[in-house]
Design a protein around this motif. Structure first.
Motif, mmCIF file in Angstrom:
data_model
loop_
_atom_site.group_PDB
_atom_site.id
_atom_site.type_symbol
_atom_site.label_atom_id
_atom_site.label_comp_id
_atom_site.label_asym_id
_atom_site.label_seq_id
_atom_site.Cartn_x
_atom_site.Cartn_y
_atom_site.Cartn_z
ATOM 1 N N PRO A 14 5.715 -16.298 -5.863
ATOM 2 C CA PRO A 14 5.461 -15.065 -5.125
ATOM 3 C C PRO A 14 5.120 -15.343 -3.660
ATOM 4 C CG PRO A 14 3.639 -15.534 -6.620
ATOM 5 C CD PRO A 14 4.673 -16.586 -6.849
ATOM 6 N N LYS A 15 5.435 -14.384 -2.802
ATOM 7 C CA LYS A 15 5.124 -14.502 -1.376
ATOM 8 C C LYS A 15 3.895 -13.656 -1.072
ATOM 9 C CE LYS A 15 8.936 -15.259 1.373
ATOM 10 N NZ LYS A 15 10.022 -14.794 2.212
ATOM 11 N N GLY A 16 2.856 -14.287 -0.564
ATOM 12 C CA GLY A 16 1.683 -13.559 -0.127
ATOM 13 C C GLY A 16 0.679 -13.235 -1.211
ATOM 14 N N TYR A 17 0.862 -13.727 -2.414
ATOM 15 C CA TYR A 17 -0.096 -13.525 -3.499
ATOM 16 C C TYR A 17 0.183 -14.557 -4.577
ATOM 17 C CZ TYR A 17 3.637 -11.292 -6.202
ATOM 18 O OH TYR A 17 4.810 -11.044 -6.879
ATOM 19 N N ARG A 85 4.765 -0.231 3.018
ATOM 20 C CA ARG A 85 6.022 -0.986 3.136
ATOM 21 C C ARG A 85 6.487 -1.076 4.584
ATOM 22 N NH1 ARG A 85 8.214 2.080 -2.064
ATOM 23 N NH2 ARG A 85 7.555 0.592 -3.661
ATOM 24 N N ASP A 86 6.336 0.022 5.320
ATOM 25 C CA ASP A 86 6.742 0.034 6.730
ATOM 26 C C ASP A 86 5.854 -0.856 7.591
ATOM 27 O OD1 ASP A 86 8.780 1.806 6.109
ATOM 28 O OD2 ASP A 86 7.674 3.587 6.790
ATOM 29 N N SER A 87 4.671 -1.203 7.107
ATOM 30 C CA SER A 87 3.700 -1.997 7.868
ATOM 31 C C SER A 87 3.696 -3.469 7.488
ATOM 32 C CB SER A 87 2.295 -1.423 7.653
ATOM 33 O OG SER A 87 2.220 -0.088 8.071
ATOM 34 N N LEU A 88 4.568 -3.897 6.587
ATOM 35 C CA LEU A 88 4.513 -5.270 6.082
ATOM 36 C C LEU A 88 4.578 -6.326 7.180
ATOM 37 C CD1 LEU A 88 6.586 -5.070 2.780
ATOM 38 C CD2 LEU A 88 4.128 -5.528 3.026
ATOM 39 N N PHE A 103 -4.220 -16.832 -0.662
ATOM 40 C CA PHE A 103 -3.492 -15.724 -1.266
ATOM 41 C C PHE A 103 -3.804 -15.653 -2.758
ATOM 42 C CE2 PHE A 103 -0.921 -17.319 2.302
ATOM 43 C CZ PHE A 103 -0.944 -16.196 3.102
ATOM 44 N N PRO A 104 -4.827 -14.881 -3.141
ATOM 45 C CA PRO A 104 -5.205 -14.769 -4.553
ATOM 46 C C PRO A 104 -4.239 -13.878 -5.323
ATOM 47 C CG PRO A 104 -6.545 -13.299 -3.231
ATOM 48 C CD PRO A 104 -5.684 -14.072 -2.269
ATOM 49 N N ALA A 105 -4.529 -13.699 -6.590
ATOM 50 C CA ALA A 105 -3.785 -12.725 -7.388
ATOM 51 C C ALA A 105 -4.067 -11.344 -6.789
ATOM 52 C CB ALA A 105 -4.248 -12.774 -8.842
ATOM 53 N N MET A 106 -3.029 -10.534 -6.645
ATOM 54 C CA MET A 106 -3.195 -9.223 -6.019
ATOM 55 C C MET A 106 -2.392 -8.167 -6.752
ATOM 56 S SD MET A 106 -3.138 -9.686 -1.920
ATOM 57 C CE MET A 106 -3.078 -11.354 -1.298
ATOM 58 N N THR A 107 -2.959 -6.974 -6.738
ATOM 59 C CA THR A 107 -2.274 -5.789 -7.222
ATOM 60 C C THR A 107 -2.405 -4.729 -6.141
ATOM 61 O OG1 THR A 107 -2.776 -6.292 -9.527
ATOM 62 C CG2 THR A 107 -2.254 -3.997 -9.015
ATOM 63 N N LEU A 108 -1.361 -3.957 -5.926
ATOM 64 C CA LEU A 108 -1.398 -2.861 -4.974
ATOM 65 C C LEU A 108 -0.807 -1.636 -5.649
ATOM 66 C CD1 LEU A 108 -0.828 -2.778 -1.275
ATOM 67 C CD2 LEU A 108 0.581 -1.262 -2.662
ATOM 68 N N VAL A 109 -1.541 -0.535 -5.586
ATOM 69 C CA VAL A 109 -1.058 0.716 -6.173
ATOM 70 C C VAL A 109 -1.281 1.861 -5.195
ATOM 71 C CG1 VAL A 109 -1.421 0.021 -8.582
ATOM 72 C CG2 VAL A 109 -3.251 1.147 -7.347
ATOM 73 N N GLN A 110 -0.420 2.848 -5.298
ATOM 74 C CA GLN A 110 -0.612 4.075 -4.530
ATOM 75 C C GLN A 110 -1.467 5.033 -5.341
ATOM 76 O OE1 GLN A 110 2.721 6.000 -2.435
ATOM 77 N NE2 GLN A 110 2.099 7.906 -3.428
ATOM 78 N N VAL A 111 -2.393 5.679 -4.652
ATOM 79 C CA VAL A 111 -3.240 6.692 -5.278
ATOM 80 C C VAL A 111 -3.068 7.993 -4.506
ATOM 81 C CG1 VAL A 111 -4.917 5.033 -6.182
ATOM 82 C CG2 VAL A 111 -5.251 5.990 -3.897
#
Length: 131
Positions: A14-17, A85-88, A103-111
């Motif tokens: 993975p890239k970044g995580y 996504r536009d800010s990556l 870069f640890p384990a990461m999760t990203l979700v939209q709320v």
């Protein structure tokens, strides 16, 4: 004690995580931090709020004697996945400016929303510090 990345054989890197992390020691749980400063002011934009939220996490973690290298997991909650996504391109340097190359384990979700109406992001962390 250091954290070690978990990378199953044959999986794409993975890239970044990280897919996972393992470590042993004292666990520090940092509640969701939004991107406001010590006076409760939010900077404009997602990238600036991410930087501040990460700084806030590190400030809480420092109270236990930890730093970014002890973070095993970050969970990000964003209010607009398209904005993320536009800010990556800008988020990478902003992240590294605060967290370095950890870069640890990461999760990203939209709320749908966060408690603070001005917040664009909230991030929580799990860290493991040496005994």
């Amino acid at each position: 004690m250091t954290l070690r990345r978990l990378q199953p054989p044959g999986w794409p890197v993975p890239k970044g995580y990280a897919n996972g992390m393992v470590g042993q020691g004292r666990v520090v749980l940092v509640g969701g931090q939004v991107g406001w400063d010590a006076e409760g002011r939010f900077p404009a934009g997602l990238v600036a709020q991410v930087e501040q939220a990460l700084r806030n996490i590190l400030a809480v973690l420092a109270e236990a004697g930890g730093g970014p290298e002890h973070i095993g997991r970050l969970t990000w909650y964003v209010t607009d996945i398209a904005e993320y996504r536009d800010s990556l391109a800008a988020l990478g340097p902003a992240y590294r400016g605060v967290m370095g190359r950890h870069f640890p384990a990461m999760t990203l979700v939209q709320v749908a929303a966060l408690v603070e109406p001005e917040a664009r992001v909230e991030i929580e962390a799990t860290a493991i510090l040496p005994d």
